[in-house]
Design an enzyme around this catalytic site. Structure first.
Site: not given
Ligand code: PGA
Length: 266
Positions: A10, A12, A108, A110, A186, A192, A227
């Site tokens: 992903n 982003k 997601h 976000e 997640e 992150g 992560s």
């Molecule tokens: P990350 O993000 O691997 O940077 O923690 C995962 C995601 O948001 O899908």
């Protein structure tokens, strides 16, 4: 049950420039072409920004325009209001996306938290995606507060409820080379941050999600996200009930993304 593991990148709102997108694609393509063993064991998908979807498709395609590598493409989002066309400034429809990609992410954290996407919006997005022939990676996860209050399972149960109405749409489609639905667990606090649940927490949460899905008569791969990196991928891959990973930051560098794919080939 699910034979291939899934590794989904992903990206982003990254990278910043077309040159960087191109060179990331070229590096991935180089590595994944010279080392082909992954193809038997792992299904790989990339979710670039919508602006870059066509470019990534072009870069990963062979000279004749067909993909020479079996890498799936995913959108990070899909319009809720209409599945085809309409006066919805800034949106891209499931029908438009389905010309370039096989998958879309929905739910997601976000999108839930920055854009206020609630169950009603997410339901419309999933419906549009399925009707346009897109498969869905449905993301769920608890916040740090919810985790600390021991509410993880309660939160996941409520986030998963809306899938019950899609059991029919998710069921196996003759000749389709991949599932219609993936669920990505997640934890919001793990995204992150460099933090992850313990391996036994991941296993027990995945088992719980699997049981809920089977109550709805849905069978779908369950991915872990949050992560995941080249250092922890092997132990996450060894967890019971983990059918793959959704990777953010570590998917933006070809070497770490390749290491994660290798971890799921072991
Ligand atoms: P990350 O993000 O691997 O940077 O923690 C995962 C995601 O948001 O899908």
């Amino acid at each position: 049950m699910h034979q291939k593991k899934w590794v989904i990148g992903n990206w982003k709102m990254n990278p910043a420039t077309i040159d960087e997108v191109w060179s990331l694609c070229e590096s991935l393509k180089g590595e994944l072409t010279t080392w082909q063993d992954w193809q038997q064991k792992v299904a790989v998908a990339i979710a670039p920004s919508l602006l870059h979807l066509g470019l990534v498709d072009y870069c990963l395609a062979g000279d004749d325009g067909t993909h020479d590598l079996p890498i799936f493409l995913a959108s990070q989002d899909v319009a809720s209001h209409d599945k085809t066309i309409g006066a919805f400034t800034g949106d891209s429809s499931a029908t438009q996306i389905a010309e370039l990609a096989e998958w879309t992410l929905v739910g997601h954290s976000e999108r839930r938290y920055h854009y206020g996407e609630n169950d009603e919006i997410l339901t419309a997005k999933i419906k549009n995606a399925f009707e346009a022939g897109l498969s869905v990676v449905f993301c769920i996860g608890e916040t740090k507060d919810e985790y600390e209050q021991g509410k993880t399972k309660e939160v996941l149960k409520s986030q998963l409820q809306l899938l019950a109405q899609f059991a029919q749409a998710v069921s196996f489609v003759e000749g389709m080379p991949f599932p219609r639905l993936i669920v990505a667990y997640e934890p919001v606090w793990a995204i992150g941050t460099g933090l992850t649940p313990t391996l036994s927490e991941i296993e027990s949460t995945h088992q719980f999600i699997g049981e809920l899905l089977s109550d709805f008569e849905i069978s779908a791969p369950i991915l872990y996200g949050g992560s995941v990196n080249d250092k922890n991928a092997r132990e996450i891959a060894s967890c019971q009930g983990v059918d793959g990973v959704l990777v953010g930051g570590a998917s933006l560098k070809a070497p770490s993304f390749i290491e994660i794919i290798k971890a799921f080939c072991a």
